[in-house]
Design an enzyme around this catalytic site. Structure first.
Site, short mmCIF file in Angstrom:
data_model
loop_
_atom_site.label_atom_id
_atom_site.label_comp_id
_atom_site.label_asym_id
_atom_site.label_seq_id
_atom_site.Cartn_x
_atom_site.Cartn_y
_atom_site.Cartn_z
N ASP A 8 0.87 -1.16 0.00
CA ASP A 8 0.00 0.00 0.00
C ASP A 8 0.92 1.22 0.00
O ASP A 8 2.08 1.13 0.41
CB ASP A 8 -0.87 -0.04 1.26
CG ASP A 8 -1.69 1.21 1.44
OD1 ASP A 8 -2.20 1.74 0.44
OD2 ASP A 8 -1.83 1.66 2.59
N ASP A 10 0.12 5.09 0.93
CA ASP A 10 0.00 6.00 2.08
C ASP A 10 -0.07 5.20 3.39
O ASP A 10 -0.94 4.36 3.56
CB ASP A 10 -1.24 6.89 1.94
CG ASP A 10 -1.18 7.72 0.65
OD1 ASP A 10 -0.08 7.92 0.12
OD2 ASP A 10 -2.25 8.17 0.19
#
Ligand SMILES: [Zn+2]
Length: 174
Positions: A8, A10
């Site tokens: 992922d 952020d």
């Protein structure tokens, strides 16, 4: 079979603040460079998968996103790590096949060693939906029903992989 390390963005590569669309809002978690490198050396391919509804919301443009991605890709490259970036620009209500927790962005031939690292339950659910066994959550506060392991911070994962010293000694290029 290619082993994949899905990341992922952020909260894992950079600090999780809302709608990071430009460089001014992009703050590195440099630990991820050491972690990615560790897995590249074990023949993993690194793939970033990120929901970017900020684009369709009009908070930033697709071009802003490309610019930021190019910067991020280059920083990884300078540290000898090749990454691929996959994103979905759509609003949640469109229920796009590519938007997490749907599996469009991780729809590859599965290897049992594949890993998904994220900071939200939605990442762990995505990984589960995509039949990934190693679902690692890094978060101080988030709990998870779907994670296979939970780490409070990047440092905990570095320590478990035995590469914390390596991280401290590294001179990062960015
Ligand atoms: Zn989409």
């Amino acid at each position: 079979m290619t082993k994949k390390l899905y990341l992922d963005r952020d909260g894992i590569i950079n600090e999780h603040i809302p709608y990071v669309g430009t460089l001014e809002r992009f703050f590195w978690h440099f630990e991820i460079i050491t972690i990615a490198k560790y897995f590249v050396e074990k023949n993993y391919k690194v793939i970033v998968v990120t929901n970017q509804s900020g684009i369709e919301r009009g908070y930033y443009s697709l071009f802003d996103f490309y610019k930021l991605s190019r910067y991020m890709i280059n920083v990884f490259l300078k540290n000898d790590i090749e990454i691929e970036v996959r994103a979905c620009p759509h609003l949640p209500e469109k229920n796009c096949f590519y938007r997490k927790p749907n599996i469009g962005m991780i729809n590859d031939i599965r290897d049992k060693e594949d890993i998904f690292i994220g900071d939200k339950e939605i990442d762990m659910l995505t990984a589960k939906n995509g039949n990934i066994k190693k679902r690692w959550l890094i978060s101080k506060k988030e709990t998870s029903k779907h994670a296979s392991k939970i780490y409070k911070c990047h440092k905990e994962l570095l320590l478990e992989l035995g590469i914390y010293e390596k991280f401290l000694k590294n001179n990062y290029i960015y």
